[in-house]
Design an enzyme around this catalytic site. Structure first.
Site, PDB file in Angstrom:
ATOM      1  CD  GLU A   1     -45.586  22.120 -30.293  1.00  0.00           C
ATOM      2  OE1 GLU A   1     -46.836  22.073 -30.342  1.00  0.00           O
ATOM      3  OE2 GLU A   1     -44.868  22.066 -31.317  1.00  0.00           O
TER       4      GLU A   1
ATOM      5  NE  ARG B   1     -51.850  17.430 -29.031  1.00  0.00           N
ATOM      6  CZ  ARG B   1     -51.413  16.900 -30.154  1.00  0.00           C
ATOM      7  NH1 ARG B   1     -51.405  15.570 -30.290  1.00  0.00           N
ATOM      8  NH2 ARG B   1     -50.977  17.651 -31.142  1.00  0.00           N
TER       9      ARG B   1
ATOM     10  CE  LYS C   1     -48.692  23.191 -34.714  1.00  0.00           C
ATOM     11  NZ  LYS C   1     -48.971  22.742 -33.345  1.00  0.00           N
TER      12      LYS C   1
ATOM     13  CB  THR D   1     -52.271  21.674 -27.733  1.00  0.00           C
ATOM     14  OG1 THR D   1     -51.395  20.770 -28.398  1.00  0.00           O
ATOM     15  CG2 THR D   1     -53.694  21.318 -28.139  1.00  0.00           C
TER      16      THR D   1
END
Length: 215
Positions: free
Chosen positions: A44, A48, A132, A72
């Site tokens: 993953e 960011r 999640k 994200t």
């Protein structure tokens, strides 16, 4: 919803899902190799950093044996950018109704982030069963997750956020938990020193620990 790679496969392919924050693009390949050497085959890569999309592209091209995804992801534009880069699954820290509806029509699976029973119910309403739980520890940890998911046995959860070898056992054997996300196998000290041997060893230890806890 029909996705090229199902969330079930993403959750079952690796004992843990590493949360990869890649600041230096040159780290992408050695980091991916170290994780694979340790037995972790789902990546993953969080969006960011400025090089995150390029890192996804490189990892997907270099390691076809791995399942490379983007984390994200906050909106449909980021979803599309990650898929174009080669992401095979998408993880969001939460969700918007717009994002849920959008991903329903696409080929790459979305794994929405949830923090409450109401959010779990909303995700289920739109057909999302693999979720999640984030941020796990800040939202009450394994005890809270157990209570929230007890009346919702149809959800399958990957808790992420504050999980380490010290509390992994609390999560891994919950009925709704299929895998866990974390970054303890990618400590800052190892990344700063580009100590990929340490990353591989920590990854191996994480996989062994999960296997032992599931016995």
């Amino acid at each position: 919803m029909t996705w090229t790679i199902s969330p079930q496969r993403v959750f079952s392919a690796s004992p843990v899902v590493p949360v990869m924050v890649i600041n230096d693009l040159d780290d992408a390949i050695p980091m991916g190799q170290a994780l694979l050497d340790g037995g972790i085959s789902v990546f993953e890569v969080t969006l960011r950093t400025e090089c995150a999309l390029d890192a996804i592209r490189i990892l997907a091209d270099t390691f076809p044996q791995a399942i490379v995804g983007a984390g994200t992801v906050l909106n449909t534009a980021q979803y599309d950018a990650a898929v174009t880069a080669g992401a095979q699954f998408i993880i969001s820290p939460g969700f918007s109704i717009t994002l849920l509806k959008y991903a329903q029509q696409k080929e790459v699976a979305l794994i929405p982030g949830v923090a409450t029973p109401s959010e779990m119910m909303t995700a289920l309403e739109f057909g999302y069963t693999h979720l999640k739980f984030f941020p796990a520890e800040a939202n009450g940890g394994a005890k809270a997750l157990a209570a929230m998911s007890a009346p919702l046995p149809q959800v399958t959860i990957c808790p992420t956020g504050g999980i380490s070898v010290h509390n992994l056992e609390q999560y891994i054997n919950l009925p709704t938990v299929a895998t866990v996300g974390g970054s303890w196998m990618l400590p800052k000290s190892a990344l700063d020193n580009k100590d990929w041997v340490a990353v591989a060893q920590l990854s191996k230890e994480a996989c062994i620990l999960v296997a032992e806890l599931k016995k």
